[in-house]
Design a protein around this motif. Structure first.
Motif, PDB file in Angstrom:
ATOM      1  N   ASP A  54      -2.221   1.945  -7.106  1.00 48.71           N
ATOM      2  CA  ASP A  54      -3.089   0.787  -6.696  1.00 48.71           C
ATOM      3  C   ASP A  54      -2.822   0.631  -5.159  1.00 48.71           C
ATOM      4  O   ASP A  54      -2.818  -0.486  -4.643  1.00 48.71           O
ATOM      5  CB  ASP A  54      -2.852  -0.490  -7.345  1.00 48.71           C
ATOM      6  CG  ASP A  54      -3.412  -0.577  -8.683  1.00 48.71           C
ATOM      7  OD1 ASP A  54      -3.933   0.336  -8.971  1.00 48.71           O
ATOM      8  OD2 ASP A  54      -2.597  -1.370  -9.575  1.00 48.71           O
ATOM      9  N   PRO A  55      -3.281   1.590  -4.400  1.00 50.98           N
ATOM     10  CA  PRO A  55      -3.417   1.291  -2.844  1.00 50.98           C
ATOM     11  C   PRO A  55      -4.419   0.511  -2.526  1.00 50.98           C
ATOM     12  O   PRO A  55      -5.606   0.567  -3.069  1.00 50.98           O
ATOM     13  CB  PRO A  55      -3.467   2.910  -2.453  1.00 50.98           C
ATOM     14  CG  PRO A  55      -4.105   3.437  -3.393  1.00 50.98           C
ATOM     15  CD  PRO A  55      -3.473   2.826  -4.583  1.00 50.98           C
ATOM     16  N   ALA A  56      -4.604  -0.571  -1.784  1.00 48.03           N
ATOM     17  CA  ALA A  56      -5.542  -1.528  -1.692  1.00 48.03           C
ATOM     18  C   ALA A  56      -5.672  -1.876  -0.087  1.00 48.03           C
ATOM     19  O   ALA A  56      -4.723  -2.394   0.556  1.00 48.03           O
ATOM     20  CB  ALA A  56      -5.170  -2.936  -2.529  1.00 48.03           C
ATOM     21  N   HIS A  57      -6.764  -1.901   0.399  1.00 48.58           N
ATOM     22  CA  HIS A  57      -7.376  -2.858   1.695  1.00 48.58           C
ATOM     23  C   HIS A  57      -6.676  -1.909   2.966  1.00 48.58           C
ATOM     24  O   HIS A  57      -7.656  -1.871   3.731  1.00 48.58           O
ATOM     25  CB  HIS A  57      -6.861  -3.907   1.661  1.00 48.58           C
ATOM     26  CG  HIS A  57      -7.108  -4.972   0.307  1.00 48.58           C
ATOM     27  ND1 HIS A  57      -8.535  -5.020  -0.085  1.00 48.58           N
ATOM     28  CD2 HIS A  57      -6.464  -5.538  -0.452  1.00 48.58           C
ATOM     29  CE1 HIS A  57      -8.321  -5.639  -1.454  1.00 48.58           C
ATOM     30  NE2 HIS A  57      -7.169  -5.951  -1.557  1.00 48.58           N
ATOM     31  N   ALA A  95       0.875  11.497  -6.071  1.00 45.51           N
ATOM     32  CA  ALA A  95      -0.368  11.187  -6.978  1.00 45.51           C
ATOM     33  C   ALA A  95      -0.509   9.686  -6.277  1.00 45.51           C
ATOM     34  O   ALA A  95       0.166   8.765  -5.944  1.00 45.51           O
ATOM     35  CB  ALA A  95      -0.009  11.224  -8.446  1.00 45.51           C
ATOM     36  N   VAL A  96      -2.021   9.495  -6.845  1.00 45.37           N
ATOM     37  CA  VAL A  96      -2.454   8.116  -6.391  1.00 45.37           C
ATOM     38  C   VAL A  96      -2.817   7.555  -7.726  1.00 45.37           C
ATOM     39  O   VAL A  96      -3.860   8.179  -8.327  1.00 45.37           O
ATOM     40  CB  VAL A  96      -3.493   8.045  -5.216  1.00 45.37           C
ATOM     41  CG1 VAL A  96      -3.952   6.491  -5.404  1.00 45.37           C
ATOM     42  CG2 VAL A  96      -2.830   8.440  -3.789  1.00 45.37           C
ATOM     43  N   ILE A 101      -5.961  11.873  -7.324  1.00 47.32           N
ATOM     44  CA  ILE A 101      -6.081  10.599  -7.685  1.00 47.32           C
ATOM     45  C   ILE A 101      -6.500  10.512  -9.164  1.00 47.32           C
ATOM     46  O   ILE A 101      -7.092  10.985  -9.911  1.00 47.32           O
ATOM     47  CB  ILE A 101      -7.322  10.033  -6.932  1.00 47.32           C
ATOM     48  CG1 ILE A 101      -7.133  10.098  -5.329  1.00 47.32           C
ATOM     49  CG2 ILE A 101      -7.754   8.651  -7.319  1.00 47.32           C
ATOM     50  CD1 ILE A 101      -8.332   9.582  -4.618  1.00 47.32           C
ATOM     51  N   ALA A 102      -5.971   9.429  -9.821  1.00 44.70           N
ATOM     52  CA  ALA A 102      -5.799   9.332 -11.350  1.00 44.70           C
ATOM     53  C   ALA A 102      -6.513   7.737 -11.512  1.00 44.70           C
ATOM     54  O   ALA A 102      -6.225   6.787 -11.200  1.00 44.70           O
ATOM     55  CB  ALA A 102      -4.300   9.266 -11.891  1.00 44.70           C
ATOM     56  N   GLU A 152     -15.203  12.599  -7.853  1.00 41.36           N
ATOM     57  CA  GLU A 152     -14.819  11.971  -9.074  1.00 41.36           C
ATOM     58  C   GLU A 152     -13.062  12.162  -8.873  1.00 41.36           C
ATOM     59  O   GLU A 152     -12.464  13.020  -8.231  1.00 41.36           O
ATOM     60  CB  GLU A 152     -15.251  13.468 -10.262  1.00 41.36           C
ATOM     61  CG  GLU A 152     -16.616  13.473 -10.257  1.00 41.36           C
ATOM     62  CD  GLU A 152     -17.100  12.338 -11.585  1.00 41.36           C
ATOM     63  OE1 GLU A 152     -16.323  11.524 -11.912  1.00 41.36           O
ATOM     64  OE2 GLU A 152     -18.365  12.375 -11.570  1.00 41.36           O
ATOM     65  N   PRO A 153     -12.521  11.318  -9.931  1.00 40.37           N
ATOM     66  CA  PRO A 153     -11.131  11.487  -9.927  1.00 40.37           C
ATOM     67  C   PRO A 153     -10.546  12.684 -10.268  1.00 40.37           C
ATOM     68  O   PRO A 153     -11.254  13.468 -11.007  1.00 40.37           O
ATOM     69  CB  PRO A 153     -10.714  10.541 -11.144  1.00 40.37           C
ATOM     70  CG  PRO A 153     -11.988   9.563 -11.244  1.00 40.37           C
ATOM     71  CD  PRO A 153     -12.961  10.513 -10.875  1.00 40.37           C
ATOM     72  N   ASP A 154      -9.146  12.996  -9.738  1.00 42.22           N
ATOM     73  CA  ASP A 154      -8.804  14.461 -10.078  1.00 42.22           C
ATOM     74  C   ASP A 154      -8.118  14.191 -11.612  1.00 42.22           C
ATOM     75  O   ASP A 154      -8.196  15.417 -12.316  1.00 42.22           O
ATOM     76  CB  ASP A 154      -7.670  14.739  -9.048  1.00 42.22           C
ATOM     77  CG  ASP A 154      -8.026  14.923  -7.663  1.00 42.22           C
ATOM     78  OD1 ASP A 154      -8.766  15.949  -7.349  1.00 42.22           O
ATOM     79  OD2 ASP A 154      -8.172  13.868  -7.064  1.00 42.22           O
ATOM     80  N   ILE A 155      -7.804  13.253 -11.766  1.00 40.31           N
ATOM     81  CA  ILE A 155      -6.986  13.039 -13.219  1.00 40.31           C
ATOM     82  C   ILE A 155      -7.555  11.932 -14.058  1.00 40.31           C
ATOM     83  O   ILE A 155      -7.804  10.864 -13.440  1.00 40.31           O
ATOM     84  CB  ILE A 155      -5.343  12.841 -13.098  1.00 40.31           C
ATOM     85  CG1 ILE A 155      -4.917  14.018 -12.387  1.00 40.31           C
ATOM     86  CG2 ILE A 155      -4.847  12.811 -14.451  1.00 40.31           C
ATOM     87  CD1 ILE A 155      -3.097  13.682 -12.047  1.00 40.31           C
ATOM     88  N   TYR A 156      -7.928  12.110 -15.098  1.00 39.06           N
ATOM     89  CA  TYR A 156      -8.451  11.102 -16.077  1.00 39.06           C
ATOM     90  C   TYR A 156      -7.140  10.670 -16.928  1.00 39.06           C
ATOM     91  O   TYR A 156      -6.585  11.488 -17.791  1.00 39.06           O
ATOM     92  CB  TYR A 156      -9.700  11.468 -16.904  1.00 39.06           C
ATOM     93  CG  TYR A 156     -10.876  11.392 -16.096  1.00 39.06           C
ATOM     94  CD1 TYR A 156     -11.287   9.961 -15.911  1.00 39.06           C
ATOM     95  CD2 TYR A 156     -11.460  12.611 -15.979  1.00 39.06           C
ATOM     96  CE1 TYR A 156     -12.523  10.056 -15.065  1.00 39.06           C
ATOM     97  CE2 TYR A 156     -12.664  12.556 -15.331  1.00 39.06           C
ATOM     98  CZ  TYR A 156     -13.333  11.115 -14.736  1.00 39.06           C
ATOM     99  OH  TYR A 156     -14.560  11.201 -13.953  1.00 39.06           O
TER     100      TYR A 156
END
Length: 247
Positions: free
Chosen positions: A40-43, A59-60, A101-102, A135-139
């Motif tokens: 959860d990187p934020a702001h 991963a993010v 990004i997941a 799109e996200p890389d990972i669902y």
């Protein structure tokens, strides 16, 4: 085991149903001296990347698709940290990120709405097209596992706050990352607004009931708590659900 957890708290805005709220968000960095996963990187990407240092971001993970959890995800994922091995990547894939990004598939609409808004504000048509195609890389899937620094982060689908909200449980570190599904002393929300509170409460109950009572709970906003403390409060939140139904 060298894995550790670091927290970065940042302030910013989150837009929900065209209303903008001030929020203070917790980002968690899990890993060791070499590699990390950012939750959860934020702001404020600069503050988060300062905490990451020269470690490689593997991963993010976004625990939901609200803009507070998306607004710096790409910047953190694309940062040139560590000595990433690009041999497995496809240099021709312009939509890929340095770190994947997941996001849960059920929040794909929120993802598209957010990047669609950015695209509408973009003057360059090629840049706007690129934003719309992201799109996200990972669902994320319930039961999925991420490994970092000899520990595992197990994905639990906990819908309610958003359709695709997830929590992450790490048995080795005795910790549960709940995003905005569960905050200390209450079900999580943005500005006190609940999307589907009954479903959210069911998710919380199913999540915490089987876990050890001394498990630390690290939420997306506010102070940490424990499974024992929140389990003791859970039934009392039924009144909130009834109030939400009346609204």
């Amino acid at each position: 085991m060298d894995a550790r957890i670091e927290q970065v708290t940042t302030s910013g805005k989150c837009t929900l149903d065209d209303t903008e709220y001030d929020v203070e968000s917790n980002t968690y960095i899990v890993g060791d001296d070499e590699e990390v996963i950012v939750i959860d990187p934020a702001h404020d990407a600069e503050a988060i990347l300062k905490a990451v240092g020269d470690r490689e971001v593997m991963a993010v993970i976004c625990t939901d698709g609200h803009d507070a959890h998306l607004n710096v995800a790409i910047e953190v994922a694309e940062a040139e940290t560590g000595d990433a091995d690009d041999d497995e990547g496809d240099d021709d894939d312009e939509d890929g990120f340095a770190a994947p990004i997941a996001l849960h598939r059920a929040d794909r609409l929120l993802w598209r709405e957010y990047f669609g808004r950015l695209a509408r504000d973009e003057e360059d048509e090629e840049d706007a097209k690129a934003l719309r195609s992201l799109e996200p890389d990972i669902y994320l899937e319930d039961g999925g596992v991420f490994e970092i620094a000899d520990v595992q982060l197990e994905v639990h689908h906990t819908p309610g706050h958003t359709p695709g909200s997830v929590s992450l449980y790490c048995e080795q570190l005795d910790v549960l990352f709940t995003g905005d599904t569960l905050h200390r002393g209450r079900p999580g929300s943005i500005g006190g607004v609940f999307n589907d509170l009954r479903r959210q409460l069911n998710s919380i109950g199913s999540l915490i009931t089987p876990l050890p009572k001394d498990t630390r709970v690290l939420p997306g906003q506010g102070d940490e708590t424990t499974v024992a403390d929140e389990d003791a409060r859970w039934e009392s939140w039924g009144a909130l659900a009834r109030e939400s139904d009346e609204d």
